[in-house]
Design an enzyme around this catalytic site. Structure first.
Site, PDB file in Angstrom:
ATOM      1  N   GLY A  88      37.166  40.815  41.696  1.00 47.26           N
ATOM      2  CA  GLY A  88      37.985  39.600  41.614  1.00 47.26           C
ATOM      3  C   GLY A  88      39.414  39.905  41.221  1.00 47.26           C
ATOM      4  O   GLY A  88      39.755  41.019  40.840  1.00 47.26           O
ATOM      5  N   GLY A  90      41.986  40.372  38.975  1.00 45.83           N
ATOM      6  CA  GLY A  90      42.080  40.609  37.536  1.00 45.83           C
ATOM      7  C   GLY A  90      43.502  40.528  37.025  1.00 45.83           C
ATOM      8  O   GLY A  90      43.739  40.482  35.826  1.00 45.83           O
ATOM      9  N   LYS A 111      51.326  38.702  41.610  1.00 44.35           N
ATOM     10  CA  LYS A 111      50.571  39.886  41.177  1.00 44.35           C
ATOM     11  C   LYS A 111      51.177  40.393  39.878  1.00 44.35           C
ATOM     12  O   LYS A 111      52.369  40.694  39.826  1.00 44.35           O
ATOM     13  CB  LYS A 111      50.649  40.960  42.278  1.00 44.35           C
ATOM     14  CG  LYS A 111      49.710  42.127  42.084  1.00 44.35           C
ATOM     15  CD  LYS A 111      49.678  42.991  43.349  1.00 44.35           C
ATOM     16  CE  LYS A 111      48.860  44.255  43.143  1.00 44.35           C
ATOM     17  NZ  LYS A 111      48.878  45.095  44.359  1.00 44.35           N
ATOM     18  N   GLY A 124      45.955  42.355  32.825  1.00 43.40           N
ATOM     19  CA  GLY A 124      46.395  41.340  33.779  1.00 43.40           C
ATOM     20  C   GLY A 124      47.841  41.478  34.216  1.00 43.40           C
ATOM     21  O   GLY A 124      48.346  40.664  34.990  1.00 43.40           O
ATOM     22  N   ARG A 175      53.501  38.129  46.336  1.00 42.44           N
ATOM     23  CA  ARG A 175      52.948  38.695  47.563  1.00 42.44           C
ATOM     24  C   ARG A 175      52.617  37.573  48.543  1.00 42.44           C
ATOM     25  O   ARG A 175      52.091  36.533  48.154  1.00 42.44           O
ATOM     26  CB  ARG A 175      51.702  39.507  47.217  1.00 42.44           C
ATOM     27  CG  ARG A 175      51.047  40.137  48.415  1.00 42.44           C
ATOM     28  CD  ARG A 175      50.187  41.305  48.006  1.00 42.44           C
ATOM     29  NE  ARG A 175      48.975  40.905  47.300  1.00 42.44           N
ATOM     30  CZ  ARG A 175      48.041  41.784  46.925  1.00 42.44           C
ATOM     31  NH1 ARG A 175      48.190  43.064  47.156  1.00 42.44           N
ATOM     32  NH2 ARG A 175      46.968  41.372  46.297  1.00 42.44           N
ATOM     33  N   ASP A 247      37.134  46.320  48.690  1.00 43.71           N
ATOM     34  CA  ASP A 247      37.908  45.187  48.146  1.00 43.71           C
ATOM     35  C   ASP A 247      39.376  45.306  48.502  1.00 43.71           C
ATOM     36  O   ASP A 247      40.143  44.368  48.262  1.00 43.71           O
ATOM     37  CB  ASP A 247      37.735  45.100  46.627  1.00 43.71           C
ATOM     38  CG  ASP A 247      38.081  46.404  45.924  1.00 43.71           C
ATOM     39  OD1 ASP A 247      37.450  47.430  46.246  1.00 43.71           O
ATOM     40  OD2 ASP A 247      38.989  46.407  45.075  1.00 43.71           O
ATOM     41  N   ASP A 257      47.013  45.818  49.272  1.00 49.57           N
ATOM     42  CA  ASP A 257      46.820  46.546  48.010  1.00 49.57           C
ATOM     43  C   ASP A 257      47.412  47.946  48.061  1.00 49.57           C
ATOM     44  O   ASP A 257      46.708  48.961  48.122  1.00 49.57           O
ATOM     45  CB  ASP A 257      45.339  46.566  47.604  1.00 49.57           C
ATOM     46  CG  ASP A 257      44.942  45.266  46.913  1.00 49.57           C
ATOM     47  OD1 ASP A 257      45.792  44.347  46.862  1.00 49.57           O
ATOM     48  OD2 ASP A 257      43.810  45.166  46.433  1.00 49.57           O
TER      49      ASP A 257
END
Ligand code: AMP
Ligand code: MG
Length: 475
Positions: A88, A90, A111, A124, A175, A247, A257
């Site tokens: 998920g 984070g 992000k 985080g 993003r 992911d 990512d």
């Protein structure tokens, strides 16, 4: 005052088990570091408004714009082949989806926006280094014509983030993506036996990315095709993603990512940069087979939606195996154009492979060697130029059958890529408060096929002491 954006949040209308609703956590002292004017205009947003204190407050997570439905998405994933049932967002918060003037829909995500229920032991947050790195590399990829998430803005938080026992300046990246739905999102529901969730997710993906598709099998085929095209585009640029966990694979077919990703300097198929990729799982040459592995995971997830099990397995397997011919054709077309062939055929493959083999053994710079085919300087990129000279006659003979090989090569071989040592130089300066190397690099990468003299230094390969051998995860 809060900003008003054209939100229409289809993901937030899915059932609550798809995400955790929460606002981004405010930061102490937001300051705009970079704003992508062209992308803002593409989205139908006014760059001037984004640069106001209200705009910057939104980009930092200090003010939630009207119409947003902030949430952290749930997903699972295989990390380096190991199964993790709950990952998920984070450290990311999806503000929502905005609909651009032409009707295209984009996720707007912050992000580094603070802890979420998926943060596990993480804080985080993000620090300036990975934020600027993702900004530079994702925008360079877009300029190079590769499907990718985009960077709308980077803001400093005025807070300190601790990484490797060092205090570092905090930052938030805005993003933009076609969506943030990953192979791991499907895995999250499949692993829970949640067929209804899978079905809703598949419907959302079809509606957003593949509206021509009917049903889960066609969806799988479409994702396979998009990934085959994407990975071939990476390979043709010497790009190494570095963390192709399930992911980190978007079902839209966009690169997503950007962590320890890197463009190769000297060509070698076994090149790895990521500090955590000990066994080279995600090495340059492994990327196509890893994509197939990830797509097989997606296929497994879709089986419950595909009817009778035996037939479904057979059809899904065939769909995943469809990657290989699609990828090979795309690879051949791209590498063919790189050596000046408008439409390479399988008979041309040995010529291309012979060049790559020589580049590998002579440590030739990937980008400069191919661009050097346009400018006539390729041979000097080889430690032993004879290795090029003995390849060139066959190439010249083949080019005699081409109409305009110069134009084909010039359009396929960029002059500039975001080289690791330049990215690091820009980050080091930015940490010291000097954004000019970042801004200059960013401007130079916006038009990577042009060769204006003022950016000549950015075309150079690193000198031996400048070579970056290791890159680090974007945490
Ligand atoms: P990545 O390797 O960046 O794809 O991240 C893998 C997982 O770790 C994702 O679930 C991220 O949200 C989570 N993660 C990475 N960095 C942090 C952080 N600083 N705080 C909380 N979660 C994080
Ligand atoms: Mg990730």
């Amino acid at each position: 005052m809060t900003m008003t954006l054209p939100f229409d949040n289809s993901y937030a209308r899915l059932p609550e088990r798809f995400f955790a609703r929460l606002d981004p956590a405010p930061v102490r002292a937001p300051a705009l570091l970079a704003l992508n004017r062209d992308l803002a205009l593409r989205l139908g947003l006014a760059p001037e408004a984004l640069a106001t204190p209200e705009g910057v407050a939104m980009l930092a997570g200090n003010a939630v714009p009207a119409g947003a439905a902030p949430l952290a998405q749930a997903y699972a994933g295989h990390q380096f082949g190991g199964w993790v049932p709950t990952l998920g967002d984070g450290r990311a918060v999806l503000l929502g989806e905005i609909v651009a003037p032409d009707g295209a829909r984009f996720d707007l995500q912050l992000k580094g926006a603070g802890q979420t229920p998926f943060s596990r032991r993480g804080d985080g947050r993000a620090w300036l280094g990975p934020v600027l790195r993702e900004y530079l590399v994702s925008e360079a990829m877009a300029a190079l014509g590769v499907p990718t998430t985009r960077a709308l803005a980077a803001v400093a938080t005025g807070e300190v983030v601790v990484r490797d026992a060092m205090g570092r300046p905090g930052a938030v990246l805005t993003r933009v993506a076609a969506s943030h739905i990953r192979v791991g999102t499907f895995q999250y529901f499949a692993a829970r036996g949640d067929t209804e969730g899978l079905s809703l997710l598949a419907d959302q993906v079809i509606a957003r990315h593949y509206p021509e598709v009917r049903g889960p099998l066609e969806l799988l085929r479409a994702v396979v095709a998009a990934q085959a095209r994407l990975i071939a585009a990476w390979m043709a640029l010497g790009f190494i993603h570095g963390v192709m966990n399930t992911d980190n694979m978007a079902v839209s077919g966009e690169t997503i990512d950007y962590g320890p990703c890197a463009f190769m300097d000297a060509y070698h198929p076994s090149t790895v940069f990521s500090s955590i990729d000990q066994y080279g799982r995600y090495a340059y040459a492994n990327q196509p087979q890893i994509a197939v592995w990830n797509l097989a995971q997606l296929a497994t997830c879709l089986l419950p939606l595909m009817g009778a099990r035996e037939a479904a397995i057979e059809a899904a397997t065939e769909a995943v195996n469809g990657f290989v011919p699609l990828y090979q054709a795309e690879w051949l077309a791209r590498f063919g154009r790189k050596i000046g062939l408008a439409a390479a055929t399988p008979e041309d493959q040995p010529l291309i492979e012979s060049l790559l083999g020589r580049m590998a053994s002579e440590r030739a710079d990937f980008t400069r060697s191919f661009r050097g085919l346009v400018t006539g300087t390729a041979r000097s990129e080889f430690a032993e130029p004879l290795a090029f000279d003995t390849w060139a006659p066959d190439w010249q003979a083949r080019l005699a059958r081409e109409a305009d090989p110069q134009a084909v090569m010039a359009a396929a071989n960029p002059v500039r890529i975001p080289r690791n040592h330049r990215i690091e130089e820009a980050i080091v300066a930015a940490v010291e408060g000097d954004l000019s190397p970042f801004t200059r690099l960013s401007a130079a990468l916006a038009d990577p096929f042009a060769a204006p003299p003022e950016y000549a230094d950015l075309e150079a390969a690193p000198r031996p002491h400048e070579i970056v051998h290791r890159t680090f995860c974007g945490t």
